[in-house]
Design a protein around this motif. Structure first.
Motif, short mmCIF file in Angstrom:
data_model
loop_
_atom_site.label_atom_id
_atom_site.label_comp_id
_atom_site.label_asym_id
_atom_site.label_seq_id
_atom_site.Cartn_x
_atom_site.Cartn_y
_atom_site.Cartn_z
N ALA A 1 0.73 -1.55 -0.35
CA ALA A 1 0.10 0.02 0.51
C ALA A 1 0.82 1.53 -0.11
CB ALA A 1 -0.86 0.10 1.38
N LYS A 2 2.02 1.23 1.13
CA LYS A 2 3.12 2.41 0.91
C LYS A 2 2.88 3.32 -0.39
CE LYS A 2 4.14 1.61 5.90
NZ LYS A 2 5.81 1.56 6.52
N ARG A 3 3.45 1.47 -1.46
CA ARG A 3 3.96 2.79 -2.62
C ARG A 3 2.60 3.22 -3.79
NH1 ARG A 3 7.30 -3.05 -4.47
NH2 ARG A 3 8.58 -3.56 -2.81
N ARG A 4 2.19 3.14 -3.51
CA ARG A 4 0.66 3.94 -4.45
C ARG A 4 0.83 5.22 -4.26
NH1 ARG A 4 -3.62 0.31 -1.22
NH2 ARG A 4 -3.44 -1.98 -1.07
N LEU A 5 0.53 5.73 -4.77
CA LEU A 5 0.52 6.85 -5.23
C LEU A 5 -0.24 8.54 -4.31
CD1 LEU A 5 2.27 7.49 -9.61
CD2 LEU A 5 3.30 7.54 -6.85
N THR A 6 -0.95 7.04 -3.94
CA THR A 6 -2.21 8.15 -3.49
C THR A 6 -1.75 8.09 -2.17
OG1 THR A 6 -4.22 6.19 -3.62
CG2 THR A 6 -3.76 7.97 -5.17
N TYR A 7 -1.11 6.70 -1.41
CA TYR A 7 -0.56 7.21 -0.49
C TYR A 7 0.12 8.48 0.50
CZ TYR A 7 1.60 4.95 4.07
OH TYR A 7 1.41 4.18 5.29
N LYS A 8 -0.84 8.06 1.75
CA LYS A 8 -0.69 9.43 2.80
C LYS A 8 0.94 10.26 3.15
CE LYS A 8 0.29 7.17 6.89
NZ LYS A 8 0.24 7.08 7.95
N THR A 9 1.66 9.29 2.43
CA THR A 9 3.18 9.66 2.41
C THR A 9 4.11 10.41 0.99
OG1 THR A 9 4.10 7.41 1.74
CG2 THR A 9 4.56 7.75 3.64
N LEU B 1 0.87 12.47 -0.45
CA LEU B 1 -0.29 12.88 -0.43
C LEU B 1 0.57 14.90 0.70
CD1 LEU B 1 -3.43 11.91 0.41
CD2 LEU B 1 -2.68 12.33 -1.85
N LYS B 2 2.08 14.15 1.17
CA LYS B 2 2.64 14.56 1.93
C LYS B 2 3.26 15.31 1.15
CE LYS B 2 4.32 17.12 5.54
NZ LYS B 2 3.78 18.61 6.25
N ILE B 3 4.19 14.36 0.20
CA ILE B 3 4.91 15.81 -0.57
C ILE B 3 4.34 15.88 -1.76
CG2 ILE B 3 6.20 14.74 -3.38
CD1 ILE B 3 7.65 12.03 -1.73
N TYR B 4 3.62 15.89 -2.49
CA TYR B 4 2.56 16.61 -3.40
C TYR B 4 2.21 18.25 -2.19
CZ TYR B 4 2.00 11.59 -4.94
OH TYR B 4 1.55 10.98 -5.74
N GLU B 5 1.36 18.42 -1.35
CA GLU B 5 1.19 19.05 0.05
C GLU B 5 2.35 20.20 -0.55
OE1 GLU B 5 -0.72 20.37 3.86
OE2 GLU B 5 0.40 18.71 3.92
N ASN B 6 3.90 20.03 0.08
CA ASN B 6 4.53 20.82 -0.36
C ASN B 6 5.30 21.04 -1.31
OD1 ASN B 6 5.48 19.87 2.48
ND2 ASN B 6 6.56 18.16 2.62
N ILE B 7 4.53 20.34 -2.66
CA ILE B 7 5.37 21.22 -4.17
C ILE B 7 4.22 22.26 -4.53
CG2 ILE B 7 7.52 19.85 -4.10
CD1 ILE B 7 4.88 18.51 -6.44
N LEU B 8 2.71 21.52 -3.97
CA LEU B 8 1.83 22.27 -4.92
C LEU B 8 1.35 23.74 -3.82
CD1 LEU B 8 -0.67 19.47 -4.83
CD2 LEU B 8 -0.41 21.04 -6.65
N VAL B 9 0.57 24.38 -4.60
CA VAL B 9 0.71 25.32 -3.71
C VAL B 9 -0.83 26.16 -3.15
CG1 VAL B 9 0.58 26.86 -6.45
CG2 VAL B 9 -1.17 26.21 -6.21
N ASP B 10 -0.80 27.13 -2.73
CA ASP B 10 -2.14 26.69 -1.49
C ASP B 10 -3.43 26.14 -2.26
OD1 ASP B 10 -0.20 27.40 0.96
OD2 ASP B 10 -0.90 29.29 1.15
#
Length: 212
Positions: free
Chosen positions: A126-134, A136-145
């Protein structure tokens, strides 16, 4: 799906630095300089053969796109499409999505597309899925508000997992579709997998997840 190895792919990718970004970490925080025109930056993780991202770039010339794909034997086909279309608002990166924060600064990306990602169906993966929480944290860091993730899949299990993952992380869910091709959604651009699966009668699932 097993992809045919193309031993010449790396060499061809290196021949087109105007499209395939070499040493992308050097452009962290300055991606706007890589495009002819300033505009929002959208990235697709798992670009595959490039049908979706080239279609998006043609349909939205004021938006800049970066396609990210790890397999060089796959992304070289996307490169061939870009060369043929001569699209100025699209670049490619032959890198691992797990390293996104190495390549993009905080708030540098406006939208992320996840199309037909590997479902990794076994629970232990599950941790390898691109929608896993880790991730999502990476995406949050590079995305705009209030940046967005646009997600499509034909895999019901992955879709259900992703909806739960998005919700538990606190993202807002919009335009959730359990049968995209029989919905009122307009402007859908299909990927190669999407066309193949839909022809077989598979239902296509889609949603938009927005950070608060």
């Amino acid at each position: 799906m097993r992809q045919r190895n193309k031993p010449w792919a790396k060499e061809k990718l290196a021949e087109y630095p105007q499209y395939v970004i070499q040493s992308p970490e050097k452009h962290l925080g300055n991606w706007h300089e890589m495009f002819d025109k300033t505009g929002p930056l959208h990235i697709e993780i798992g670009t595959g053969k490039g049908r979706f991202i080239t279609g998006m770039a043609k349909a939205n010339p004021t938006i800049n796109y970066i396609g990210i794909e790890l397999q060089d034997s796959v992304i070289v086909t996307a490169l061939e499409k870009i060369i043929e279309e001569e699209l100025p608002n699209i670049k490619l990166m032959n890198v691992n999505a797990a390293d996104l924060q190495t390549y993009f600064a905080s708030g540098e990306v406006d939208r992320i597309y996840l199309n037909f990602s590997d479902p990794w169906p076994k629970a232990r993966h599950a941790k390898r899925r691109l929608t896993y929480k880790t991730f999502l944290k990476i995406y949050e860091n590079i995305l705009v508000d209030k940046g967005e993730i646009h997600f499509k899949t034909d895999n019901q299990g992955l879709f259900e997992f992703s909806l739960m993952s998005f919700s538990e992380y606190g993202l807002l869910l919009n335009d959730v579709s359990l049968d995209l091709h029989n919905s009122h959604f307009e402007g859908n651009i299909m990927t190669e997998y999407e066309e193949k699966f839909s022809r077989k009668g598979n239902r296509i699932y889609r949603c938009e997840a927005q950070y608060k």
